[in-house]
Motif scaffolding. Structure first.
Motif, PDB file in Angstrom:
ATOM      1  N   PRO A  82       0.814  -1.216   0.000  1.00  0.00           N
ATOM      2  CA  PRO A  82       0.000   0.000   0.000  1.00  0.00           C
ATOM      3  C   PRO A  82       0.847   1.265   0.000  1.00  0.00           C
ATOM      4  O   PRO A  82       2.059   1.222   0.203  1.00  0.00           O
ATOM      5  N   VAL A  97      -5.634  -2.913   4.395  1.00  0.00           N
ATOM      6  CA  VAL A  97      -6.061  -2.523   3.047  1.00  0.00           C
ATOM      7  C   VAL A  97      -7.557  -2.798   2.951  1.00  0.00           C
ATOM      8  O   VAL A  97      -8.140  -3.438   3.828  1.00  0.00           O
ATOM      9  N   ASP A 123      -5.860   1.474  -0.576  1.00  0.00           N
ATOM     10  CA  ASP A 123      -5.379   1.815   0.759  1.00  0.00           C
ATOM     11  C   ASP A 123      -6.551   1.965   1.709  1.00  0.00           C
ATOM     12  O   ASP A 123      -7.649   2.403   1.312  1.00  0.00           O
ATOM     13  N   ARG A 142      -3.138  -6.797   5.489  1.00  0.00           N
ATOM     14  CA  ARG A 142      -2.314  -6.835   4.281  1.00  0.00           C
ATOM     15  C   ARG A 142      -1.762  -8.234   4.013  1.00  0.00           C
ATOM     16  O   ARG A 142      -1.645  -8.658   2.864  1.00  0.00           O
TER      17      ARG A 142
END
Length: 615
Positions: free
Chosen positions: A97, A137, A147, A236
């Motif tokens: 990200p 995320v 993001d 993530r």
């Protein structure tokens, strides 16, 4: 991954500097870190870029005609592999990200804000270089990824216009735990600090008015598209962020053999006789080295039109085309293919074992027909697409499958495995009699019902209204799948292979009932040479008998055998990690559709297993 090597930047075709970050195995770039997957390298995070951006100088072409026609490409490529000391290009990645935080001062901002002059990212007030990529995320069911909206999250309920674009965010962890409540997001504009607790709720982003922006950061230019889905927060590093869709095929005759291999590797299918004769006018050595004539190549090109007429398969749904591919493999393994040439020009060798007649009769008493020894096989596994969120299923709409490239491409990334295996079939008359039993049908219907519930839940609303989803679950499929798992576990204990080095391939239909167990790894474990020996009738009978005895009892019994539902989405009955579950790389169905009760029966209910009476 190996630690990244710091190298002097080299130029790309666009003039931008390239930086070598690290290394990954070729197989990982299809199954673990394929296009669209997130990868952590030291203290940075990246997303694997579309394969149309990869350097292909060290990405050899791979041919498997049946699979390429199934997936609509001309050929495949192995992922690039270069000497790390000489590498100029390979698999491209994009930073993702975008948000990073400083572990010292807790400042949270976009990566570019930490290095406004284009130098290496560093938090200037702290002189801290080891910035931490954002842990969260957001993704949607159509595969878009973005993001996490930290600014919107901390300003919920506040005047969002007051500090928009001017706030300085912070991320810090309080307390000793790593819970979401201990992760605090703050803002320099003075709004109250909030925790990340509740960020994973399904509708929390929708309640904040945050929708999906349709971002696809793995594609060139970070292209976006219109999307009406509601995104969800994920870690993530969560496995749900990326699920690969891998299709595979075995190289079976005539494809890949002698003149067909020559025609395939030289792109001669569809060419006329004049072109082919001209093409080989100064390339006769390519034919002479394997003893093939131009006339044989011409005959192969002509035969290809009859074996697979152009356009005959493209109009069919991919599930039906893949079923045709499996049936072709089943028929060739039943028929056999004796060795006539070297491995380079004959990738598939399948022969009958030379066992004693009494051993073959003992197998027949078990309900197993004469096995076949697959002494040589080649499998090509191609990454065709990927999904995010829920595991893929047959009911998924086409728009859930994410493209691997931004532009049309004539190839897909793939790996090839060369090894050996054992193929066996169940007795069709005995199987048909067994699967008509009422208790067998009732037990099968339990899993089938759970599967239908999953399909209905995942199918689009418009599809549910037009037609009911269909389930592929049958008694013979559950039986074959569970038997394959039991035999793989037995062989992993008996002949030195790890369970992860073996793989199953199930052949099931109304008139098809077979399993292939073969070496499934690209390293040395795939060439030990001991698997074929297990297919000799005497050894195979002993292996199956021992596997059935082992499956008869589980350390979690009676809970395991009496379970009404188990496994992901309740798609198993009597199956757990103590009895028949395998490493997921060895299973075609992610350890679903398993039931020991159909192997040996259940005295509690009177269920008769296929192998309940054994010789």
């Amino acid at each position: 991954m190996t630690p990244p090597r710091r190298r002097k930047p080299t130029g790309s075709s666009s003039g931008a500097p390239l930086r070598q970050l690290g290394q990954a195995r070729r197989s990982q770039l299809v199954t673990t870190y394929g296009v669209g997957a997130l990868i952590a390298i030291e203290n940075e995070s990246f997303i694997i870029a579309g394969h149309d951006s990869w350097g292909t100088a060290d990405a050899p072409k791979v041919y498997e005609r049946r699979l390429s026609q199934l997936l609509g490409v001309q050929y495949f490529r192995l992922p690039p592999a270069k000497d790390p000391e000489k590498a100029l290009d390979g698999v491209r990645v994009h930073r993702f990200p975008n948000y990073y935080s400083c572990p010292k001062c807790s400042e949270l901002r976009g990566f570019a804000a930490f290095n406004p002059k284009g130098s290496r990212a560093v938090c200037e007030p702290c002189a801290e270089e080891k910035l931490v990529p954002a842990r969260f995320v957001i993704v949607c069911e159509k595969g878009h990824i973005d993001d996490f909206p930290f600014w919107e999250w901390v300003h919920r309920g506040a005047d969002r216009e007051r500090g928009a674009g001017r706030c300085v965010l912070s991320l810090r962890s309080v307390g000793a735990s790593a819970s979401l409540r201990s992760i605090r997001i703050g803002c320099g504009c003075g709004v109250p600090e909030v925790s990340m607790e509740g960020a994973f709720s399904k509708r929390v982003l929708q309640d904040l008015g945050i929708g999906c922006r349709g971002r696809r950061p793995w594609l060139a230019g970070n292209t976006s598209e219109v999307c009406s889905e509601v995104p969800r927060t994920m870690q993530r590093g969560s496995s749900s962020v990326w699920h690969p869709l891998v299709q595979s095929a075995l190289s079976i005759p005539p494809w890949g053999e002698r003149e067909f291999a020559i025609a395939e590797k030289h792109h001669l299918f569809g060419k006329d006789e004049g072109y082919i004769r001209t093409y080989f006018s100064d390339r006769m050595s390519a034919l002479e080295q394997i003893g093939v004539t131009i006339e044989q190549v011409l005959a192969a090109v002509a035969a290809a039109k009859e074996v697979d007429p152009a356009g005959s398969e493209e109009a069919k749904p991919i599930v039906q085309r893949y079923s045709t591919l499996r049936r072709q493999e089943f028929e060739h393994m039943v028929r056999g293919n004796p060795e006539q040439s070297s491995a380079e020009w004959q990738p598939f060798v399948c022969e009958e074992p030379r066992g004693k007649e009494e051993d073959i009769e003992r197998l027949a008493d078990l309900g197993v027909e004469k096995p076949m020894l697959v002494k040589r096989l080649r499998e090509v596994r191609a990454l065709s697409a990927f999904v995010r969120g829920e595991l893929p299923s047959e009911a998924d709409p086409d728009d859930r499958r994410c493209d691997l490239r931004d532009q049309n491409s004539e190839w897909l990334p793939a790996i090839e495995v060369v090894g050996e295996g054992v193929f066996l079939r169940l007795s069709e008359p005995q199987l048909r009699e067994w699967e008509r039993d009422e208790l067998v049908l009732d037990r099968t219907e339990q899993i089938r019902g759970h599967h239908l519930d999953v399909l209905r839940k995942r199918a689009p609303k418009e599809a549910r209204a037009s037609r009911a989803p269909e389930s592929h679950v049958t008694a013979r499929q559950l039986l074959l799948h569970t038997l394959a798992h039991a035999v793989i576990i037995e062989w992993s204990l008996d002949c030195g292979y790890s369970a992860s080095a073996l793989r199953e391939r199930i052949y099931t239909d109304h008139d098809m009932a077979g399993i292939l167990i073969y070496t499934a790894t690209t390293d040395s474990a795939g060439s030990l040479g001991g698997l074929v020996a297990q297919g000799e009738p005497g050894r195979l009978w002993a292996s199956i008998a021992a596997a059935l005895d082992r499956a008869q009892w589980c350390s979690n019994d009676p809970l395991c055998m009496e379970s009404e539902a188990s496994g992901a989405e309740s798609l198993n009955l009597a199956a757990c990690h103590a009895c028949v579950l395998l490493p997921e790389t060895s299973c075609e169905s992610m350890n679903s559709f398993l039931d020991r009760g159909l192997l040996l029966g259940d005295p509690r209910t009177g269920l008769k297993g296929y192998f309940a009476v054994r010789g």
